[in-house]
Design a protein around this motif. Sequence first.
Motif, PDB file in Angstrom:
ATOM      1  N   ASP A  22       0.794  -1.232   0.000  1.00 47.27           N
ATOM      2  CA  ASP A  22       0.000   0.000   0.000  1.00 47.27           C
ATOM      3  C   ASP A  22       0.823   1.277   0.000  1.00 47.27           C
ATOM      4  O   ASP A  22       0.394   2.291  -0.536  1.00 47.27           O
ATOM      5  CB  ASP A  22      -0.916   0.015   1.229  1.00 47.27           C
ATOM      6  CG  ASP A  22      -1.889  -1.149   1.218  1.00 47.27           C
ATOM      7  OD1 ASP A  22      -2.416  -1.454   0.138  1.00 47.27           O
ATOM      8  OD2 ASP A  22      -2.086  -1.754   2.278  1.00 47.27           O
ATOM      9  N   PHE A  23       1.989   1.228   0.609  1.00 44.94           N
ATOM     10  CA  PHE A  23       2.754   2.446   0.861  1.00 44.94           C
ATOM     11  C   PHE A  23       3.760   2.772  -0.236  1.00 44.94           C
ATOM     12  O   PHE A  23       3.793   3.891  -0.734  1.00 44.94           O
ATOM     13  CB  PHE A  23       3.472   2.289   2.205  1.00 44.94           C
ATOM     14  CG  PHE A  23       4.311   3.458   2.609  1.00 44.94           C
ATOM     15  CD1 PHE A  23       3.731   4.635   3.015  1.00 44.94           C
ATOM     16  CD2 PHE A  23       5.690   3.372   2.580  1.00 44.94           C
ATOM     17  CE1 PHE A  23       4.503   5.712   3.400  1.00 44.94           C
ATOM     18  CE2 PHE A  23       6.477   4.440   2.963  1.00 44.94           C
ATOM     19  CZ  PHE A  23       5.875   5.620   3.369  1.00 44.94           C
ATOM     20  N   TRP A  24       4.591   1.806  -0.607  1.00 42.02           N
ATOM     21  CA  TRP A  24       5.701   2.084  -1.524  1.00 42.02           C
ATOM     22  C   TRP A  24       5.259   2.587  -2.893  1.00 42.02           C
ATOM     23  O   TRP A  24       5.938   3.451  -3.465  1.00 42.02           O
ATOM     24  CB  TRP A  24       6.633   0.885  -1.625  1.00 42.02           C
ATOM     25  CG  TRP A  24       7.363   0.669  -0.342  1.00 42.02           C
ATOM     26  CD1 TRP A  24       7.249  -0.398   0.489  1.00 42.02           C
ATOM     27  CD2 TRP A  24       8.275   1.562   0.310  1.00 42.02           C
ATOM     28  NE1 TRP A  24       8.036  -0.237   1.606  1.00 42.02           N
ATOM     29  CE2 TRP A  24       8.678   0.976   1.519  1.00 42.02           C
ATOM     30  CE3 TRP A  24       8.780   2.813  -0.013  1.00 42.02           C
ATOM     31  CZ2 TRP A  24       9.563   1.572   2.389  1.00 42.02           C
ATOM     32  CZ3 TRP A  24       9.668   3.413   0.860  1.00 42.02           C
ATOM     33  CH2 TRP A  24      10.049   2.803   2.047  1.00 42.02           C
ATOM     34  N   HIS A  26       3.060   4.727  -3.562  1.00 43.67           N
ATOM     35  CA  HIS A  26       2.856   6.176  -3.411  1.00 43.67           C
ATOM     36  C   HIS A  26       4.184   6.923  -3.321  1.00 43.67           C
ATOM     37  O   HIS A  26       4.293   8.062  -3.771  1.00 43.67           O
ATOM     38  CB  HIS A  26       2.001   6.469  -2.185  1.00 43.67           C
ATOM     39  CG  HIS A  26       0.636   5.875  -2.263  1.00 43.67           C
ATOM     40  ND1 HIS A  26      -0.313   6.274  -3.177  1.00 43.67           N
ATOM     41  CD2 HIS A  26       0.071   4.872  -1.557  1.00 43.67           C
ATOM     42  CE1 HIS A  26      -1.423   5.561  -3.011  1.00 43.67           C
ATOM     43  NE2 HIS A  26      -1.210   4.698  -2.039  1.00 43.67           N
ATOM     44  N   ASN A  29       5.601   6.890  -7.056  1.00 42.74           N
ATOM     45  CA  ASN A  29       4.964   7.806  -8.010  1.00 42.74           C
ATOM     46  C   ASN A  29       4.954   9.258  -7.532  1.00 42.74           C
ATOM     47  O   ASN A  29       4.416  10.121  -8.199  1.00 42.74           O
ATOM     48  CB  ASN A  29       3.561   7.323  -8.389  1.00 42.74           C
ATOM     49  CG  ASN A  29       2.560   7.420  -7.265  1.00 42.74           C
ATOM     50  OD1 ASN A  29       2.707   8.224  -6.347  1.00 42.74           O
ATOM     51  ND2 ASN A  29       1.532   6.600  -7.334  1.00 42.74           N
ATOM     52  N   GLN A  31       3.497  10.657  -4.853  1.00 40.88           N
ATOM     53  CA  GLN A  31       2.359  11.147  -4.076  1.00 40.88           C
ATOM     54  C   GLN A  31       2.741  11.406  -2.625  1.00 40.88           C
ATOM     55  O   GLN A  31       2.175  12.269  -1.978  1.00 40.88           O
ATOM     56  CB  GLN A  31       1.206  10.153  -4.126  1.00 40.88           C
ATOM     57  CG  GLN A  31       0.506  10.106  -5.458  1.00 40.88           C
ATOM     58  CD  GLN A  31      -0.583   9.063  -5.463  1.00 40.88           C
ATOM     59  OE1 GLN A  31      -0.342   7.908  -5.126  1.00 40.88           O
ATOM     60  NE2 GLN A  31      -1.783   9.462  -5.863  1.00 40.88           N
ATOM     61  N   ILE A  32       3.683  10.621  -2.104  1.00 39.33           N
ATOM     62  CA  ILE A  32       4.199  10.815  -0.749  1.00 39.33           C
ATOM     63  C   ILE A  32       5.694  11.084  -0.876  1.00 39.33           C
ATOM     64  O   ILE A  32       6.402  10.327  -1.540  1.00 39.33           O
ATOM     65  CB  ILE A  32       3.968   9.572   0.132  1.00 39.33           C
ATOM     66  CG1 ILE A  32       2.481   9.289   0.276  1.00 39.33           C
ATOM     67  CG2 ILE A  32       4.634   9.750   1.492  1.00 39.33           C
ATOM     68  CD1 ILE A  32       2.165   7.998   1.010  1.00 39.33           C
ATOM     69  N   LYS A  33       6.160  12.150  -0.270  1.00 40.34           N
ATOM     70  CA  LYS A  33       7.575  12.495  -0.327  1.00 40.34           C
ATOM     71  C   LYS A  33       8.142  12.544   1.089  1.00 40.34           C
ATOM     72  O   LYS A  33       7.517  13.119   1.985  1.00 40.34           O
ATOM     73  CB  LYS A  33       7.766  13.846  -1.002  1.00 40.34           C
ATOM     74  CG  LYS A  33       7.316  13.838  -2.439  1.00 40.34           C
ATOM     75  CD  LYS A  33       7.508  15.175  -3.096  1.00 40.34           C
ATOM     76  CE  LYS A  33       6.984  15.098  -4.523  1.00 40.34           C
ATOM     77  NZ  LYS A  33       7.039  16.369  -5.199  1.00 40.34           N
TER      78      LYS A  33
END
Length: 65
Positions: A22-24, A26, A29, A31-33
């Motif tokens: 679920d996390f990686w 994002h 791409n 979306q999460i930095k």
Amino acid sequence: MPQSSPAGKRPATHLVIALNPDFWPHIINGQIKPRLCKAFSLTEARAAHELMEAGQHIGKIILLT
């Protein structure tokens, strides 16, 4: 069976594996930095370590080559 950390929590590797589906994606791409606190050159490694030990930072402390 993996051993628990001193605080009785599972090792961080279990967290990474659990978050993977679920996390990686994002992170990949954009979306999460990750939050950057400060970047240091290798010659400033002592200052970077002191900042980390002080425990007052929020975000990643980076050593640059």
